[in-house]
Design a protein around this motif. Structure first.
Motif, PDB file in Angstrom:
ATOM      1  N   GLN A  21     -52.121 -76.225  20.755  1.00 31.12           N
ATOM      2  CA  GLN A  21     -51.154 -75.636  21.389  1.00 31.12           C
ATOM      3  C   GLN A  21     -49.687 -76.285  20.617  1.00 31.12           C
ATOM      4  N   LEU A  24     -49.699 -74.119  17.563  1.00 38.56           N
ATOM      5  CA  LEU A  24     -48.952 -72.746  17.877  1.00 38.56           C
ATOM      6  C   LEU A  24     -47.672 -72.799  18.076  1.00 38.56           C
ATOM      7  N   THR A  25     -47.080 -73.574  18.651  1.00 39.45           N
ATOM      8  CA  THR A  25     -45.834 -73.578  19.147  1.00 39.45           C
ATOM      9  C   THR A  25     -44.806 -73.844  17.904  1.00 39.45           C
ATOM     10  N   VAL A  40     -45.806 -70.680  15.050  1.00 38.83           N
ATOM     11  CA  VAL A  40     -45.814 -69.194  15.292  1.00 38.83           C
ATOM     12  C   VAL A  40     -44.567 -68.772  15.045  1.00 38.83           C
ATOM     13  N   PRO A  41     -43.609 -69.273  15.496  1.00 39.35           N
ATOM     14  CA  PRO A  41     -42.254 -68.806  15.338  1.00 39.35           C
ATOM     15  C   PRO A  41     -41.787 -68.555  13.655  1.00 39.35           C
ATOM     16  N   THR A  49     -44.066 -65.646  12.285  1.00 34.66           N
ATOM     17  CA  THR A  49     -43.497 -64.444  12.619  1.00 34.66           C
ATOM     18  C   THR A  49     -42.235 -64.084  11.794  1.00 34.66           C
ATOM     19  N   ALA A  64     -56.237 -67.928  16.860  1.00 38.07           N
ATOM     20  CA  ALA A  64     -54.933 -67.081  16.985  1.00 38.07           C
ATOM     21  C   ALA A  64     -54.106 -66.812  15.773  1.00 38.07           C
ATOM     22  N   ALA A  77     -56.145 -63.830  14.005  1.00 36.58           N
ATOM     23  CA  ALA A  77     -55.730 -62.824  14.560  1.00 36.58           C
ATOM     24  C   ALA A  77     -54.457 -62.189  14.507  1.00 36.58           C
ATOM     25  N   GLY A  78     -53.513 -63.194  14.218  1.00 39.09           N
ATOM     26  CA  GLY A  78     -52.195 -62.503  13.837  1.00 39.09           C
ATOM     27  C   GLY A  78     -51.774 -62.359  12.174  1.00 39.09           C
ATOM     28  N   TRP A  99     -52.084 -64.454   9.785  1.00 42.52           N
ATOM     29  CA  TRP A  99     -51.029 -65.335   9.366  1.00 42.52           C
ATOM     30  C   TRP A  99     -51.732 -66.293   8.336  1.00 42.52           C
TER      31      TRP A  99
END
Lengths: 420, 334
Positions: free
Chosen positions: A79, A82-83, A86-87, A90, A108, A111-112, A114
């Protein structure tokens, strides 16, 4: 009037200059492009406790290739990963060239879009070295459309830890089945001792515990099938009968370890790291207090699920080829074995590691569990992080009596289906 | 007497902007709002250069506000109407689907309800205890300054540290709070029981923020004219009566303002809950900001996260409007 015009001009000039100054201050000092350096430097984000052990081995990579690897503190949970990442991902950037990701986070990230596919040059030696159970896990979690995106360097099992001294003191044999667990629980309850415990706090640990029982019940936790129902009901009955501490639904691993080492809990499910924690508690530890036994057999037998952390290369990295070279090097059989000797965080059930280290200690337990067929892959879902959070919520609601078993199964089925 | 408009007329080359009017003394001039409205309706004119200067000077603040507040707000509102997520390379407009899904999910509705309960109950208790503490601190006693500094300590500790500390203090079996209560025969499994967990997070939140309220109210109390209190004492009013009928009404605008800020601030925070319970047991202490965080960073569903944020905004807006209406009614002149 002249004064006003002068003031207007001055104001315009001031307003125009301010943003330029601000932009200049915000401009980065630039990459190393302007300063030639020998070789390339890549960053590898891995949990801090492993740095000291693996740094000498990583230095050998630098000596061989001229590529400098900077070890930085990585997130301790999926977690957090990702926190934090991810920013950046993206927006097309990454703070690290090589990351360490656990199973739900990597699902995740793949799937993204990345993560960079690692390619056959990176994975060939690695795949040939995996044990059967570990290969299943790899193909389930790390491979999409035939491409590998992550290589496990850590393959953890939930071991069944037994305080043999406590059991012997009360004349209770080591439970080998669910029924024996309940029987032992009834005896130990009279002595103020819980027969079994596991940390089951949110986020994440409720899922870990319930998936452990679901594996023993032969259930697919995301399908909310009969096996899952059996597992949930068994978990609830342990609490209701006083065999499992009710407050464990709020425990993290520190708290469950503390309860075990205070001799208020006779057996528990816990990861590899407890081996080091137990031995570090020199005032308490004896080998008989931290014995790894076979998991209690549920309707589907003795089972435990495996998960782990692995190395992956972000697609937004600037030095992807160097990063992949590093990942390949770290996962050659020889280096993998040396890393496992240096740090328990790098222990896997690769054939090379089991052959070299499987004679004693925690690796012997890993070998025994693997050879005995106890190990099943972590329950998989393409949106694993979200799915596990759903199991957390519903599982805890059921275990604390807020909803019935029928409501729990209905909600689990509905909410998991809604993820698709 | 030279009037404002005649001075303006001189600077603009003699053209009279409007009929001469008396310029009243400063304290008799219309309130800024009325003046602003009059300005908008063009009853008052200023020279073009002054207007231009004013616009240029406020432009940076306006642009900053627009970029940091206005644009993100509308961007969030738009995102809440789309299926934006990390799994969708192209987003499409889906209307109010996210809102319908959230409002038909019992867990999400429960989280929204508990968000309001958490913020409102916490604020009520903080204001009551904060006011009482301020009254105590407003009296003269030995080591007053040291006591004031110590009282401020809970607020100075980072929220997540407070949350982790209280998590262990409320822990059943080894926590100091349940152990102390068991001496009196009270056995509560604070963090595993849904209702008890809700009470525990609220109490922790209250403990943390009472000092802040107390110090703000203390500043207000020290602004109360002594003559009022003396007059009341001379007239035979008791301390309780002075507190309830003089201090409380005088402090009411401040209390309402602080309450509004605290409710709004606490509607958007989840650090105490994250550290103490993670929203559990089950979803008993789940709150909307934590749901939004999970939607954005765990589920990677930006549309759902934006929708939760917009619902939270509507709640905060309602609170703000209600507070403003109460504020006006509570104003006291003396």
């Amino acid at each position: 009037m002249r004064t006003s015009k002068r003031m207007v001009r001055a104001a315009i000039a001031g307003v125009a200059v301010l943003p330029l100054v601000a932009l200049a201050a915000c401009t980065s000092s630039g990459d190393d492009g302007g300063t030639p350096e020998e070789g390339v430097t890549i960053t590898y984000a891995v949990q801090g406790f492993a740095h000291e052990a693996i740094a000498p081995i990583v230095q050998e990579f630098t000596d061989e290739t001229g590529i400098t690897v900077e070890l930085v503190d990585g997130p301790a949970s999926g977690q957090d990963l990702l926190t934090q990442l991810v920013p950046a991902f993206t927006s097309g950037t990454t703070p690290y060239d090589v990351i360490d990701a656990d199973d739900p986070a990597v699902a995740a990230l793949i799937a993204g879009g990345w993560l960079e596919p690692l390619g056959d040059e990176v994975t060939a030696d690695y795949l040939a070295d995996l044990s059967e159970g570990m290969l299943d896990s790899h193909e389930q979690w790390n491979v999409v459309d035939g491409e590998s995106y992550r290589l496990y360097h850590n393959y953890e099992l939930g071991y069944y830890w037994v305080n043999q001294e406590t059991l012997d003191a009360y004349g209770v044999p080591v439970p080998t089945t669910w029924e024996e667990l309940e029987s032992a629980g009834e005896t130990l309850k009279q002595q103020g001792v819980y027969v079994f415990a596991d940390a089951a706090a949110k986020p994440g640990l409720t899922f870990v515990y319930l998936a452990y029982l679901a594996a023993q019940a032969g259930g697919d936790i995301y399908a909310a099938d009969e096996g899952t129902r059996t597992a949930f009901e068994f978990a609830k009955s342990l609490i209701d009968n006083g065999y499992f501490p009710e407050e464990a639904v709020t425990w993290n691993y520190d708290q469950s370890n503390a309860a075990y080492m205070e001799d208020t809990v006779a057996t528990m499910r816990q990861w590899t790291f407890f081996d080091g924690v137990a031995q570090a508690n020199t005032a308490w530890f004896t080998p008989e207090k931290a014995v790894i036994a076979d998991p209690p057999a549920g309707p589907a037998g003795s089972k435990t699920w495996a998960g782990g952390w692995g190395m992956a290369v972000p697609a937004a990295g600037e030095h992807k080829e160097e990063a992949k070279q590093f990942v390949a090097w770290m996962n050659t059989p020889e280096i993998a074995t040396r890393l496992a000797e240096a740090s328990s965080f790098f222990i896997t059930s690769r054939t090379s590691v089991l052959d070299a280290l499987g004679g004693e200690g925690i690796v012997a337990a890993l070998k025994h569990y693997s050879d005995s067929g106890f190990v099943v892959p972590r329950p998989f879902h393409p949106k694993a992080a979200q799915a596990e959070a759903i199991v957390d919520d519903i599982g805890q609601s059921y275990l604390t009596g807020q909803i019935t078993i029928d409501e729990a199964m209905d909600r689990l089925k509905t909410e998991i289906a809604a993820l698709d | 007497m030279r009037t404002l408009d005649s001075r303006v007329a001189d600077r603009s080359g003699g053209a009279a902007a409007s009929p001469d009017r008396e310029v009243p003394p400063y304290h008799e001039r219309p309130a800024p709002l009325r003046w602003g409205i009059a300005r908008l309706l063009r009853f008052v004119r200023l020279p073009r250069s002054v207007m231009l200067l004013a616009l240029i000077l406020i432009a940076p603040a306006f642009i900053l506000r627009a970029v940091t507040s206005v644009y993100p707000f509308f961007a969030t509102a738009w995102t809440s109407l789309t299926d934006s997520s990390a799994y969708n390379p192209e987003t499409t407009f889906i209307g109010l689907e996210h809102y319908a899904a959230i409002l038909s999910n019992p867990s999400a509705v429960s989280a929204l309800v508990f968000t309001v309960v958490f913020a409102v109950v916490s604020t009520l208790l903080q204001v009551v205890f904060g006011f009482m503490l301020a009254l105590l601190l407003n009296t003269k006693f030995r080591f007053q300054n040291a006591v004031r500094a110590l009282v401020l300590l809970p607020w100075a500790i980072p929220a997540i540290v407070t949350a982790l500390g209280f998590r262990f203090m409320f822990s059943d079996g080894s926590g100091i709070i349940p152990t102390a209560l068991q001496v009196f025969g009270i056995d509560i499994n604070w963090l595993a029981d849904p209702l008890a967990a809700q009470v525990a997070v609220i109490l922790t939140n209250v403990w943390r923020n009472v000092p802040y309220i107390a110090f703000v109210v203390l500043a207000g109390l020290q602004g109360v004219p002594n003559e009022l209190l003396e007059a009341a004492r001379v007239d035979g009013a008791s301390r309780l009566r002075i507190t309830l009928q003089i201090l409380v009404p005088l402090m009411m605008p401040l209390l309402i303002t602080m309450s509004t800020f605290m409710v709004i601030f606490q509607l958007g925070s989840f650090d105490i809950i994250l550290g103490m319970t993670g929203g559990g047991p089950g979803s008993a202490t789940q709150v909307a900001p934590y749901l939004a965080y999970q939607a954005a960073f765990i589920s990677l569903d930006y549309g759902e996260s934006a929708a939760i944020s917009m619902l939270l905004f509507l709640i905060i807006l309602a609170v703000g409007v209600l507070a403003l209406s109460r504020f006006r009614k509570a104003q006291v002149d003396y």
